[in-house]
Motif scaffolding. Structure first.
Motif, PDB file in Angstrom:
ATOM      1  N   ALA A 134      22.396  59.812  28.154  1.00  9.35           N
ATOM      2  CA  ALA A 134      23.153  59.567  29.235  1.00  9.35           C
ATOM      3  C   ALA A 134      22.964  58.374  30.184  1.00  9.35           C
ATOM      4  O   ALA A 134      23.605  57.585  30.741  1.00  9.35           O
ATOM      5  N   SER A 135      21.540  58.291  30.532  1.00 10.57           N
ATOM      6  CA  SER A 135      21.273  57.151  31.543  1.00 10.57           C
ATOM      7  C   SER A 135      21.272  55.563  30.859  1.00 10.57           C
ATOM      8  O   SER A 135      21.483  54.951  31.516  1.00 10.57           O
ATOM      9  N   ILE A 136      21.139  55.727  29.418  1.00 13.69           N
ATOM     10  CA  ILE A 136      21.070  54.451  28.817  1.00 13.69           C
ATOM     11  C   ILE A 136      22.560  54.066  28.658  1.00 13.69           C
ATOM     12  O   ILE A 136      23.035  53.003  29.017  1.00 13.69           O
ATOM     13  N   GLU A 137      23.588  55.183  28.369  1.00 17.54           N
ATOM     14  CA  GLU A 137      24.776  54.779  28.154  1.00 17.54           C
ATOM     15  C   GLU A 137      25.601  54.067  29.507  1.00 17.54           C
ATOM     16  O   GLU A 137      26.238  53.187  29.345  1.00 17.54           O
ATOM     17  N   LYS A 138      24.958  54.699  30.722  1.00 13.40           N
ATOM     18  CA  LYS A 138      25.579  54.081  31.832  1.00 13.40           C
ATOM     19  C   LYS A 138      25.205  52.461  32.111  1.00 13.40           C
ATOM     20  O   LYS A 138      25.638  51.879  32.740  1.00 13.40           O
ATOM     21  N   HIS A 139      24.243  52.034  31.341  1.00 10.44           N
ATOM     22  CA  HIS A 139      23.642  50.875  31.421  1.00 10.44           C
ATOM     23  C   HIS A 139      23.956  49.684  30.488  1.00 10.44           C
ATOM     24  O   HIS A 139      23.740  48.624  30.294  1.00 10.44           O
ATOM     25  N   LEU A 140      24.619  50.420  29.455  1.00 11.73           N
ATOM     26  CA  LEU A 140      25.138  49.593  28.474  1.00 11.73           C
ATOM     27  C   LEU A 140      26.544  48.738  28.801  1.00 11.73           C
ATOM     28  O   LEU A 140      27.586  49.532  29.222  1.00 11.73           O
ATOM     29  N   GLN A 141      26.592  47.663  28.794  1.00 12.43           N
ATOM     30  CA  GLN A 141      27.806  46.693  29.035  1.00 12.43           C
ATOM     31  C   GLN A 141      28.614  46.576  27.778  1.00 12.43           C
ATOM     32  O   GLN A 141      27.921  46.004  27.048  1.00 12.43           O
ATOM     33  N   LYS A 142      29.817  47.142  27.517  1.00 14.39           N
ATOM     34  CA  LYS A 142      30.761  46.905  26.337  1.00 14.39           C
ATOM     35  C   LYS A 142      29.864  47.232  25.084  1.00 14.39           C
ATOM     36  O   LYS A 142      30.279  46.468  23.943  1.00 14.39           O
ATOM     37  N   TRP A 143      29.077  48.118  25.185  1.00 11.59           N
ATOM     38  CA  TRP A 143      28.617  48.791  24.005  1.00 11.59           C
ATOM     39  C   TRP A 143      28.457  50.396  24.186  1.00 11.59           C
ATOM     40  O   TRP A 143      28.485  50.824  25.128  1.00 11.59           O
ATOM     41  N   ARG A 144      28.235  51.024  23.114  1.00 12.98           N
ATOM     42  CA  ARG A 144      28.257  52.264  22.785  1.00 12.98           C
ATOM     43  C   ARG A 144      26.659  52.636  22.268  1.00 12.98           C
ATOM     44  O   ARG A 144      26.382  51.657  21.305  1.00 12.98           O
ATOM     45  N   LEU A 145      25.719  53.537  22.521  1.00 13.54           N
ATOM     46  CA  LEU A 145      24.778  53.675  22.124  1.00 13.54           C
ATOM     47  C   LEU A 145      24.738  54.063  20.660  1.00 13.54           C
ATOM     48  O   LEU A 145      23.754  53.386  19.912  1.00 13.54           O
ATOM     49  N   SER A 146      25.837  54.577  19.904  1.00 11.80           N
ATOM     50  CA  SER A 146      25.836  54.766  18.646  1.00 11.80           C
ATOM     51  C   SER A 146      25.972  53.531  17.931  1.00 11.80           C
ATOM     52  O   SER A 146      25.686  53.501  16.821  1.00 11.80           O
ATOM     53  N   ARG A 147      26.544  52.524  18.535  1.00  9.21           N
ATOM     54  CA  ARG A 147      26.623  51.171  17.709  1.00  9.21           C
ATOM     55  C   ARG A 147      25.412  50.413  17.546  1.00  9.21           C
ATOM     56  O   ARG A 147      25.364  49.482  16.893  1.00  9.21           O
ATOM     57  N   LEU A 148      24.377  50.805  18.447  1.00  5.67           N
ATOM     58  CA  LEU A 148      23.327  49.841  18.440  1.00  5.67           C
ATOM     59  C   LEU A 148      22.220  50.268  17.196  1.00  5.67           C
ATOM     60  O   LEU A 148      22.569  51.343  16.587  1.00  5.67           O
ATOM     61  N   SER A 149      21.432  49.555  16.983  1.00  5.74           N
ATOM     62  CA  SER A 149      20.537  49.819  15.840  1.00  5.74           C
ATOM     63  C   SER A 149      19.825  50.833  15.944  1.00  5.74           C
ATOM     64  O   SER A 149      19.225  51.068  17.076  1.00  5.74           O
ATOM     65  N   VAL A 150      19.311  51.436  14.696  1.00  2.00           N
ATOM     66  CA  VAL A 150      18.282  52.489  15.186  1.00  2.00           C
ATOM     67  C   VAL A 150      16.938  52.222  15.898  1.00  2.00           C
ATOM     68  O   VAL A 150      16.661  52.756  16.725  1.00  2.00           O
ATOM     69  N   VAL A 151      16.553  51.074  15.640  1.00  6.84           N
ATOM     70  CA  VAL A 151      15.169  50.526  16.268  1.00  6.84           C
ATOM     71  C   VAL A 151      15.628  50.450  17.682  1.00  6.84           C
ATOM     72  O   VAL A 151      15.014  50.961  18.549  1.00  6.84           O
ATOM     73  N   ASP A 152      16.653  49.682  18.197  1.00  8.15           N
ATOM     74  CA  ASP A 152      16.846  49.248  19.316  1.00  8.15           C
ATOM     75  C   ASP A 152      17.135  50.668  20.160  1.00  8.15           C
ATOM     76  O   ASP A 152      16.851  50.809  21.237  1.00  8.15           O
ATOM     77  N   ARG A 153      18.060  51.403  19.591  1.00 11.19           N
ATOM     78  CA  ARG A 153      18.358  52.757  20.209  1.00 11.19           C
ATOM     79  C   ARG A 153      17.036  53.550  20.627  1.00 11.19           C
ATOM     80  O   ARG A 153      16.829  53.959  21.730  1.00 11.19           O
ATOM     81  N   ASN A 154      16.209  53.639  19.485  1.00 11.99           N
ATOM     82  CA  ASN A 154      15.082  54.428  19.801  1.00 11.99           C
ATOM     83  C   ASN A 154      13.900  53.643  20.731  1.00 11.99           C
ATOM     84  O   ASN A 154      13.328  54.332  21.511  1.00 11.99           O
ATOM     85  N   LEU A 155      13.931  52.268  20.508  1.00 14.68           N
ATOM     86  CA  LEU A 155      13.043  51.694  21.735  1.00 14.68           C
ATOM     87  C   LEU A 155      13.525  51.911  22.986  1.00 14.68           C
ATOM     88  O   LEU A 155      12.820  52.054  24.036  1.00 14.68           O
TER      89      LEU A 155
END
Length: 133
Positions: free
Chosen positions: A57-78
């Motif tokens: 939820a904290s990360i989602e607030k700071h993604l601009q024009k992106w959704r967490l689910s659209r990120l690569s697995v590496v970027d998301r987990n990092l």
């Protein structure tokens, strides 16, 4: 084990947990490859797993024009790993967390990962320091 190594191993374990649905203990055992478990590694993995909803939820607030689910697995987990450290580890200065995440992104991410990770975490860090998350 150095903290950088613990972070890299934690990223690898979180990747396994997400992709192959491995249990945290199994993923830790796999990435250690016979080495002794490290307290900081265990702290990171268990912390991300335990607080994943809050972290996401904290990360989602700071993604601009992106959704967490659209990120690569590496970027998301990092991002999850670094966000956990920013939000729950008072022993590590926030600038160290950002620098480590950027350097790890250069190794494990794609060409744009380090800049993207830096942008998201910088916003999260700023809001965390201002009392938001």
């Amino acid at each position: 084990m150095k903290r950088r190594t613990a972070r890299e191993k934690a990223l690898q374990a979180l990747y396994q947990i997400e992709v192959s649905k491995a249990a945290a203990d199994e993923a830790i055992e796999n990435v250690l490859d016979g080495d002794e478990p490290d307290d900081y590694l265990t702290f990171l993995i268990n912390g991300v797993v335990t607080h994943q909803s809050e972290i996401d939820a904290s990360i989602e607030k700071h993604l601009q024009k992106w959704r967490l689910s659209r990120l690569s697995v590496v970027d998301r987990n990092l991002l999850r790993l670094a966000a956990f450290e920013l939000l729950h580890s008072e022993s590590v200065p926030s600038n160290v967390v950002l620098n480590e995440a950027i350097e790890i992104a250069k190794i494990y991410g794609d060409d744009n990962s380090s800049k993207f990770i830096n942008g998201v975490l910088s916003n999260l860090k700023q809001n965390t320091e201002e009392g938001e998350s």
